[in-house]
Scaffold this motif. Structure first.
Motif, PDB file in Angstrom:
ATOM      1  N   GLY A   1       0.795  -1.219  -0.083  1.00 49.62           N
ATOM      2  CA  GLY A   1       0.156  -0.040   0.142  1.00 49.62           C
ATOM      3  C   GLY A   1       0.778   1.414   0.077  1.00 49.62           C
ATOM      4  O   GLY A   1       0.559   1.921  -0.763  1.00 49.62           O
ATOM      5  N   ASP A   2       1.578   1.444   1.114  1.00 56.81           N
ATOM      6  CA  ASP A   2       2.260   2.659   1.256  1.00 56.81           C
ATOM      7  C   ASP A   2       3.437   2.818   2.129  1.00 56.81           C
ATOM      8  O   ASP A   2       3.552   1.478   2.956  1.00 56.81           O
ATOM      9  CB  ASP A   2       1.452   3.854   1.417  1.00 56.81           C
ATOM     10  N   TRP A   3       4.034   3.995   2.408  1.00 56.82           N
ATOM     11  CA  TRP A   3       5.166   3.768   3.420  1.00 56.82           C
ATOM     12  C   TRP A   3       4.619   3.641   4.911  1.00 56.82           C
ATOM     13  O   TRP A   3       5.222   2.939   5.881  1.00 56.82           O
ATOM     14  CB  TRP A   3       6.171   5.070   3.366  1.00 56.82           C
ATOM     15  N   TRP A   4       3.218   4.026   5.411  1.00 50.31           N
ATOM     16  CA  TRP A   4       3.061   3.619   6.535  1.00 50.31           C
ATOM     17  C   TRP A   4       2.795   2.243   6.679  1.00 50.31           C
ATOM     18  O   TRP A   4       3.109   1.659   7.759  1.00 50.31           O
ATOM     19  CB  TRP A   4       1.562   4.505   6.806  1.00 50.31           C
ATOM     20  N   SER A   5       2.252   1.454   5.923  1.00 52.65           N
ATOM     21  CA  SER A   5       2.362   0.116   6.110  1.00 52.65           C
ATOM     22  C   SER A   5       3.688  -0.624   6.304  1.00 52.65           C
ATOM     23  O   SER A   5       3.567  -1.484   7.095  1.00 52.65           O
ATOM     24  CB  SER A   5       1.371  -0.464   4.847  1.00 52.65           C
ATOM     25  N   LEU A   6       4.477  -0.404   5.443  1.00 49.04           N
ATOM     26  CA  LEU A   6       5.945  -0.794   5.496  1.00 49.04           C
ATOM     27  C   LEU A   6       6.418  -0.483   7.270  1.00 49.04           C
ATOM     28  O   LEU A   6       6.942  -1.529   7.603  1.00 49.04           O
ATOM     29  CB  LEU A   6       6.868  -0.373   4.634  1.00 49.04           C
ATOM     30  N   LEU A   7       6.234   0.691   7.640  1.00 45.38           N
ATOM     31  CA  LEU A   7       6.536   1.154   8.836  1.00 45.38           C
ATOM     32  C   LEU A   7       5.878   0.386   9.914  1.00 45.38           C
ATOM     33  O   LEU A   7       6.396   0.120  11.023  1.00 45.38           O
ATOM     34  CB  LEU A   7       6.418   2.558   9.077  1.00 45.38           C
ATOM     35  N   ILE A   8       4.657   0.113   9.741  1.00 45.79           N
ATOM     36  CA  ILE A   8       3.832  -0.799  10.733  1.00 45.79           C
ATOM     37  C   ILE A   8       4.328  -2.139  10.892  1.00 45.79           C
ATOM     38  O   ILE A   8       4.609  -2.997  11.874  1.00 45.79           O
ATOM     39  CB  ILE A   8       2.067  -0.910  10.281  1.00 45.79           C
ATOM     40  N   ILE A   9       4.813  -2.739   9.371  1.00 45.47           N
ATOM     41  CA  ILE A   9       5.262  -3.992   9.438  1.00 45.47           C
ATOM     42  C   ILE A   9       6.428  -4.173  10.074  1.00 45.47           C
ATOM     43  O   ILE A   9       6.922  -4.862  10.804  1.00 45.47           O
ATOM     44  CB  ILE A   9       5.372  -4.566   7.842  1.00 45.47           C
ATOM     45  N   ARG A  10       7.344  -3.292   9.979  1.00 49.32           N
ATOM     46  CA  ARG A  10       8.615  -2.841  10.595  1.00 49.32           C
ATOM     47  C   ARG A  10       8.570  -2.933  12.292  1.00 49.32           C
ATOM     48  O   ARG A  10       9.093  -3.673  12.802  1.00 49.32           O
ATOM     49  CB  ARG A  10       9.506  -1.440  10.359  1.00 49.32           C
ATOM     50  N   ASP A  11       7.307  -2.275  12.570  1.00 47.62           N
ATOM     51  CA  ASP A  11       7.363  -2.074  14.323  1.00 47.62           C
ATOM     52  C   ASP A  11       6.611  -3.324  14.622  1.00 47.62           C
ATOM     53  O   ASP A  11       7.137  -3.821  15.922  1.00 47.62           O
ATOM     54  CB  ASP A  11       6.378  -1.036  14.356  1.00 47.62           C
ATOM     55  N   ALA A  12       5.913  -4.047  13.763  1.00 45.07           N
ATOM     56  CA  ALA A  12       5.450  -5.721  14.152  1.00 45.07           C
ATOM     57  C   ALA A  12       6.625  -6.567  14.304  1.00 45.07           C
ATOM     58  O   ALA A  12       6.673  -7.200  15.457  1.00 45.07           O
ATOM     59  CB  ALA A  12       4.444  -6.165  13.110  1.00 45.07           C
ATOM     60  N   PHE A  13       7.590  -6.152  13.481  1.00 46.46           N
ATOM     61  CA  PHE A  13       8.719  -7.203  13.630  1.00 46.46           C
ATOM     62  C   PHE A  13       9.706  -6.925  14.830  1.00 46.46           C
ATOM     63  O   PHE A  13      10.233  -7.834  15.412  1.00 46.46           O
ATOM     64  CB  PHE A  13       9.709  -7.000  12.436  1.00 46.46           C
ATOM     65  N   ASP A  14       9.835  -5.630  15.228  1.00 48.04           N
ATOM     66  CA  ASP A  14       9.980  -5.060  16.350  1.00 48.04           C
ATOM     67  C   ASP A  14       9.672  -5.318  17.499  1.00 48.04           C
ATOM     68  O   ASP A  14       9.964  -4.949  18.934  1.00 48.04           O
ATOM     69  CB  ASP A  14      10.404  -3.470  16.388  1.00 48.04           C
ATOM     70  N   GLY A  15       8.154  -6.017  17.608  1.00 44.57           N
ATOM     71  CA  GLY A  15       7.574  -6.192  18.843  1.00 44.57           C
ATOM     72  C   GLY A  15       6.282  -5.408  19.223  1.00 44.57           C
ATOM     73  O   GLY A  15       5.453  -5.612  19.998  1.00 44.57           O
ATOM     74  N   SER A  16       5.908  -4.503  18.282  1.00 41.68           N
ATOM     75  CA  SER A  16       4.694  -3.765  18.514  1.00 41.68           C
ATOM     76  C   SER A  16       3.350  -4.829  18.049  1.00 41.68           C
ATOM     77  O   SER A  16       3.304  -5.422  17.252  1.00 41.68           O
ATOM     78  CB  SER A  16       4.458  -2.692  17.643  1.00 41.68           C
ATOM     79  N   ARG A  17       2.434  -4.634  19.009  1.00 41.68           N
ATOM     80  CA  ARG A  17       1.284  -5.571  18.650  1.00 41.68           C
ATOM     81  C   ARG A  17       0.016  -5.060  18.965  1.00 41.68           C
ATOM     82  O   ARG A  17      -1.166  -5.390  18.392  1.00 41.68           O
ATOM     83  CB  ARG A  17       1.412  -6.750  19.663  1.00 41.68           C
ATOM     84  N   ARG A  18      -0.194  -3.850  19.716  1.00 38.81           N
ATOM     85  CA  ARG A  18      -1.254  -3.134  19.989  1.00 38.81           C
ATOM     86  C   ARG A  18      -1.262  -1.693  19.017  1.00 38.81           C
ATOM     87  O   ARG A  18      -0.534  -1.308  19.017  1.00 38.81           O
ATOM     88  CB  ARG A  18      -1.370  -2.968  21.395  1.00 38.81           C
ATOM     89  N   PHE A  19      -2.785  -1.403  18.905  1.00 36.39           N
ATOM     90  CA  PHE A  19      -2.917  -0.042  18.022  1.00 36.39           C
ATOM     91  C   PHE A  19      -2.310   1.134  18.686  1.00 36.39           C
ATOM     92  O   PHE A  19      -1.569   1.684  18.149  1.00 36.39           O
ATOM     93  CB  PHE A  19      -4.487   0.079  18.085  1.00 36.39           C
ATOM     94  N   GLY A  20      -2.106   1.075  20.245  1.00 33.39           N
ATOM     95  CA  GLY A  20      -1.503   2.392  20.899  1.00 33.39           C
ATOM     96  C   GLY A  20      -0.014   2.182  20.673  1.00 33.39           C
ATOM     97  O   GLY A  20       0.437   3.267  20.631  1.00 33.39           O
ATOM     98  N   GLU A  21       0.492   1.004  20.627  1.00 36.16           N
ATOM     99  CA  GLU A  21       2.195   0.921  20.738  1.00 36.16           C
ATOM    100  C   GLU A  21       2.399   1.377  18.980  1.00 36.16           C
ATOM    101  O   GLU A  21       3.325   2.129  18.962  1.00 36.16           O
ATOM    102  CB  GLU A  21       2.453  -0.583  20.581  1.00 36.16           C
ATOM    103  N   PHE A  22       1.562   1.024  18.085  1.00 36.28           N
ATOM    104  CA  PHE A  22       1.857   1.498  16.592  1.00 36.28           C
ATOM    105  C   PHE A  22       1.818   2.945  16.702  1.00 36.28           C
ATOM    106  O   PHE A  22       2.510   3.641  16.126  1.00 36.28           O
ATOM    107  CB  PHE A  22       0.815   0.658  15.586  1.00 36.28           C
ATOM    108  N   GLN A  23       0.701   3.456  17.178  1.00 38.99           N
ATOM    109  CA  GLN A  23       0.249   4.910  17.084  1.00 38.99           C
ATOM    110  C   GLN A  23       1.375   5.722  17.658  1.00 38.99           C
ATOM    111  O   GLN A  23       2.137   6.773  17.308  1.00 38.99           O
ATOM    112  CB  GLN A  23      -0.885   5.144  17.582  1.00 38.99           C
TER     113      GLN A  23
END
Length: 166
Positions: free
Chosen positions: A22-44
């Protein structure tokens, strides 16, 4: 509002992949998921992205089979986002982007993050593309070729089908 061009039916795997991400935000969300983020607030908090944008991107990643929504691991009423096998397969893409960024977008003395092996705390070796026989490949060593349509997917009368005139 301008409508986004879709590539989900393109014959190019790069175009379909870009469409799925989709876009750069999606790649950064995926990056953060690999780094351990799991919850909406953590991503935000980690991304500083507006909640409406994050909601849209997370929904698209779930709909695309890259993330799953699961009950919170701590038993609370919250949900968590976890990478699916399809999402985990993006690891090489994230590492490649990280290594490319480290090589081209930081001055030699500029501080930046570095991905390291958990076991020995050493930096990762640069990713390489290798041939089936193990040779290191560069762009000039490759060519893109069309893959023949599987026989089961051919319709009678389509090019390459047994009943099409030759």
């Amino acid at each position: 509002m301008v409508r986004r061009t879709r590539f989900d039916d393109s014959d190019c795997p790069v175009a379909r992949s870009v469409d799925a991400i989709g876009d750069w935000w999606s790649l950064l969300i995926i990056r953060d998921a690999f780094d351990g983020s799991r919850r909406f607030g953590e991503f935000q908090r980690g991304l500083g992205v507006a909640k409406n944008i994050l909601t849209t991107r997370l929904r698209a990643l779930v709909d695309g089979g890259i993330l799953d929504v699961v009950p919170a691991s701590d038993g609370s009423a919250y949900n968590e986002y976890v990478l699916t096998p399809k999402g985990r397969d993006l690891f090489h893409v994230i590492v490649a982007l990280r290594q490319w960024g480290e090589a081209h977008f930081f001055a030699p003395d500029e501080p930046h993050s570095e991905m390291v092996d958990r076991r020995n705390e050493r930096p990762l070796r640069a990713l390489e593309v290798r041939s089936a026989d193990g040779r290191r490949l560069r762009p000039d060593d490759t060519v893109v070729k069309k893959v023949a349509q599987p026989a089961a997917a051919r319709t009678p009368g389509s090019p390459g089908s047994p009943s099409s005139p030759s």
